[in-house]
Write an enzyme that holds these catalytic residues in place. Structure first.
Site, short mmCIF file in Angstrom:
data_model
loop_
_atom_site.label_atom_id
_atom_site.label_comp_id
_atom_site.label_asym_id
_atom_site.label_seq_id
_atom_site.Cartn_x
_atom_site.Cartn_y
_atom_site.Cartn_z
N LYS A 337 -0.75 -1.90 5.13
CA LYS A 337 -1.41 -1.82 6.44
C LYS A 337 -2.40 -2.98 6.51
CE LYS A 337 -1.00 2.84 4.98
NZ LYS A 337 0.25 3.10 5.55
N ASP A 342 -7.34 -15.21 13.11
CA ASP A 342 -8.32 -16.29 13.02
C ASP A 342 -9.58 -15.81 13.73
OD1 ASP A 342 -8.45 -18.12 15.85
OD2 ASP A 342 -6.74 -16.76 15.62
N GLN A 524 -4.32 10.36 -1.28
CA GLN A 524 -3.40 11.25 -0.57
C GLN A 524 -2.50 12.01 -1.54
OE1 GLN A 524 -0.79 9.11 2.00
NE2 GLN A 524 0.15 10.92 2.90
N HIS A 663 -6.14 10.91 3.50
CA HIS A 663 -5.11 9.86 3.47
C HIS A 663 -5.61 8.64 2.69
CE1 HIS A 663 -2.40 6.72 5.32
NE2 HIS A 663 -1.53 7.68 5.08
N LYS A 665 -6.90 5.90 -0.11
CA LYS A 665 -6.37 5.34 -1.35
C LYS A 665 -7.48 4.49 -1.97
CE LYS A 665 -2.76 5.62 1.77
NZ LYS A 665 -2.37 6.97 1.52
N ASP A 670 -18.16 3.60 -11.70
CA ASP A 670 -19.56 3.33 -12.08
C ASP A 670 -20.39 2.74 -10.94
OD1 ASP A 670 -18.93 4.23 -14.63
OD2 ASP A 670 -18.52 2.23 -15.40
#
EC number: 3.1.4.4
Length: 812
Positions: A337, A342, A524, A663, A665, A670
């Site tokens: 995704k 620019d 997820q 969902h 990720k 630390d």
């Protein structure tokens, strides 16, 4: 022979084999010249088996960790000369080298050679010829294989449990993209942050943490682009709007994404989109309620416009067998995704432009817009009336009312040299699957778009070092090297004529191994290291979820227990994977998840017992999900229809509760290092040759956990997430590794679970973090909670059920 833990890195080289005989051919034991003559005639005439294609593999017991390319027309003395850099976290008695013949369907065994793990533990290099044996360990004639091995124990790694250590940390080794300096990173929790979400979090240098707004920033970036807008997605939906907060209006903010992109393209901006072509696995899974991706709608919408939208199937590399190719093209997805544009220079007066990229977990599609409040019912007549997402119930719709499925996700914006790496990833993918050569030739615009360069000065305390990682293969990216030697030099993995970028898994492994105090994960999915699962009702070697992440986590905890040091791992997952919870696919994934948890808790329980420590395994490893529950308010949206009686839908509506879908990720280590991307913690995402993925790993060199805890942007981001989930900020949250912190978080999450699952509803849920509804025994077994076999309002088992018909490759 007893199995021994190999935890570290194995450097292996397979040189060649000699005097091979093929038990599967009549001429398999004939002299070499006769065998080559017969195979050559078969190849030419098209009769018989044709040329023999031979490859070799490296296995740690039954877990495959390396594979050579195929050698044709050398049935007796194939020469590979291939080297492997193998991360290992396996119990094994032997390193096994298997020699096989490739067939159009499957492969045939020639034999195996064995090298005792015991011989590797000293760390010396072993270079020798090994005898090749059959299934009964009897010699296969004079066959032998020449290999070289050297094992580096993780405890002797100078980065083991030392964190990032210094500003000179060079990044994850053996990867395609090197680490970039002088970058800027913006971290986003959820698609939007309203003005009234104001956690008071102090950072270093007297600063306070400030949240950022993902979809507003993407809207601005697309709106202001002048030369290029490149987008990839698992799903892109043209009918969504990115700006929805009535307290934060923007000029033109009510336009749909589709209209915005068409307008920019008509202004002369090159708009290129790669959207996954959802061909197939949908057929198997759609009946389970998984959402459609709108791929055909999106392509049709842009047909005949200036926007170039390509539906992009997950094509296999050229090397697989017929069955493997079928699996890849029908079961796996393009999951990256990204948005690349620019952008104006920070000093507004300049005419020059730079590249800015966005990557993470949020697709630009329906069901993704949400805030930290994750309402179930109260936004159904406003921002979610035309964006009602509820794929967990049959017939879920705005007409029948809530609960909607709230969406929790994480994304990032990258500026500086790292943004160009994301651009290069898009260019590789477009050249492979985009068709026409429409990429903007940036070298033709040297006076307008500046080349990759730092956006932060080295002495700026807010600078970032960032590295890009991927899961992708030559079937989806143009320009990958063709030989194993070139692939290795480029930080890629080769195997059976396939070149793979598997650096996301490598990044996770490296970060876990460096960790000193704690790890916080939101994902997820959470399943893997199947080679370590208990063989209860399954043969672990047939599951194939071989990535190392769960095992690396449990071995990290075990090492800290043995050293007498604190370490805590927090994991947030959805209550169940999106879809009808009783369905076969969801139940199968929950079963794999339970087996993964049990493997980890068993490791921890055994370490506690071996070291004479009486403690709850959940003080070291603890799992959560997110949920919400709302009392009914006056003036709330009233649906015109009602769900069917005796369904999950009506029960959840009446109980006024539902999970918040995780969902995300992401992993934080630390409070100094963060990984954000599109990759789930499952084999599909971590394999490299299955779903295509992208992620980044980043740290601020002036905010490391060296002499004192890190208090930079990553710390602020974690604390903001905890404030979102727990509805509170406590001083103890500053020390997540401490037993006081983990017990406090577990206590609050258990209280919230009791409120969530109660038959009574007197007030809104005060926070969203729920203890995952499992029990953990003293020996590490994962059990049902008393009276909680099923998730609330469903007939779906919390611990899942093994599927008798869905292949593991689909659900792992």
């Amino acid at each position: 022979m007893a199995q021994i833990l190999l935890h570290g890195t194995l450097h292996a080289t397979i040189f060649e084999a000699e005097s091979l005989s093929n038990p599967h051919r009549a001429t398999g034991g004939a002299p070499k010249f006769i065998r080559k003559l017969v195979e050559g005639i078969e190849d030419t005439v098209g009769v018989g088996k044709g040329a023999t294609k031979i490859y070799a593999t490296v296995d740690l017991e039954k877990a495959r960790v390396g594979r050579t390319r195929m050698i044709s027309n050398e049935p007796v003395n194939p020469r590979w000369y291939e080297s492997f850099h193998i991360y290992c976290a396996h119990m094994a008695a032997d390193v096994i080298f298997t020699v096989k013949i490739d067939n159009s369907i499957g492969a045939s065994l020639i034999g195996r050679a064995y090298l005792a793990v015991q011989d590797l533990l000293g760390g010396e290099e072993i270079d020798k010829w090994l005898e090749i044996s059959d299934e009964n360990r009897e010699p296969v004639g004079d066959s032998k294989i020449h290999v070289k091995l050297q094992y580096f124990d993780v405890g002797k790694d100078r980065n083991w449990a030392r964190g990032v250590r210094s500003t000179k940390y060079p990044g994850v080794p053996y990867t395609f993209f090197s680490q970039r300096q002088g970058c800027k990173v913006t971290l986003y929790q959820d698609a939007h942050v309203p003005d009234n979400f104001v956690p008071r979090i102090q950072l270093a240098d007297g600063k306070n943490y400030e949240p950022h707004r993902c979809w507003e920033d993407i809207f601005d970036a697309i709106s202001k682009a002048q030369h290029l807008i490149y987008i990839t997605g698992w799903s892109v939906y043209t009918e969504i709007t990115l700006v929805r907060d009535t307290n934060r209006p923007k000029p033109g903010g009510d336009v749909t994404l589709g209209e915005l992109l068409k307008r920019k393209a008509s202004e002369g901006v090159r708009v290129l989109m790669l959207v996954w072509d959802d061909r197939t696995s949908v057929g198997l899974l759609k009946k389970d309620g998984l959402m459609a991706t709108h791929d055909e709608e999106t392509a049709n919408y842009f047909h005949g416009t200036d926007v170039n939208c390509v539906l992009c199937p997950r094509n296999p590399d050229d090397s697989g067998s017929f069955v493997q190719d079928l699996q890849i093209s029908t079961m796996f997805t393009h999951h990256q995704k990204i948005v690349v544009v620019d952008h104006e220079m920070p000093n507004q007066g300049s005419q020059q432009r730079r590249i800015v990229s966005f990557i993470g977990g949020i697709d630009l599609c329906d069901g993704r817009y949400d805030t930290q409040y994750h309402s179930l019912f109260r936004t159904l007549d406003t921002v979610h009336h035309d964006d009602f997402h509820q794929p967990n119930f049959e017939g879920g719709s705005i007409k029948k009312g809530g609960p909607r499925e709230p969406w929790h996700d994480i994304h990032s914006r990258l500026e500086g040299p790292i943004a160009w790496d994301v651009l290069y990833n898009f260019e590789q993918r477009w050249r492979k699957q985009g068709g026409k050569d429409l990429l903007v030739r940036l070298r033709d615009l040297p006076d307008i778009i500046i080349p990759p360069s730092p956006v932060m000065f080295p002495e700026d305390r807010e600078t970032w070092n960032v590295q890009l990682f991927r899961s992708i293969d030559g079937g989806a990216a143009f320009g990958f090297p063709e030989t194993p030697e070139e692939a290795a030099r480029a930080g890629l993995v080769s195997g059976k004529d396939q070149i793979i970028d598997r650096s996301i898994q490598d990044a996770y492994v490296n970060a876990i191994r460096r960790a000193k105090n704690f790890i916080y994960i939101e994902n997820q999915y959470f399943l893997g290291s199947s080679y370590g699962w208990k063989p209860e009702g399954i043969k672990p070697e047939e599951i194939g979820a071989l990535h190392l992440i769960p095992k690396e986590l449990s071995l990290k905890i075990v090492s800290k227990i043995e050293a007498g040091e604190r370490f805590t791992v927090y994991v947030v997952v959805p209550m169940w994977p999106e879809g009808v919870p009783e369905s076969a696919s969801v139940q199968a994934i929950l079963d794999w998840q339970r087996r993964t948890m049990e493997m980890m808790y068993t490791d921890i329980a055994q370490a506690l017992e071996a070291n004479g420590i009486e403690a709850n395994p959940k003080d070291y490893l603890t799992f959560f999900c997110l949920g919400n529950r709302e009392v009914k308010q006056e003036g709330e949206y009233e649906p015109e229809e009602h769900p069917e009686p005796d369904t999950d839908y009506i029960r959840a509506q009446e109980a006024r509760r539902f999970m918040i879908y995780v969902h995300t990720k992401m992993m934080i280590v630390d409070d100094e290092y963060i990984i954000i991307g599109s990759a789930n913690i499952n084999q599909r995402s971590m394999d490299g040759a299955r779903d295509s993925e992208i992620a980044m790993g980043a740290y601020q060199p002036y905010h490391l956990a060296t002499r004192q805890p890190a208090r930079g942007q990553i710390h602020g981001f974690r604390m903001s997430l905890w404030y979102e989930h727990l509805g509170m900020l406590e001083d103890v949250f500053q020390r997540p590794e401490s037993v006081e912190c983990v017990q406090k978080v577990n206590e609050v999450a258990e209280k919230y679970w009791d409120l969530y699952s109660s038959d009574d509803l007197e007030q809104d849920l005060p926070g969203h973090l729920l203890s995952y509804p499992i029990g953990v025994t003293a020996d590490g077994s994962v059990t049902e909670l008393p009276g909680m076999e099923n998730f609330p309002d469903t007939r779906a088992r919390v611990l899942g059920n093994k599927s008798d018909y869905l292949p593991p490759i689909l659900t792992t």
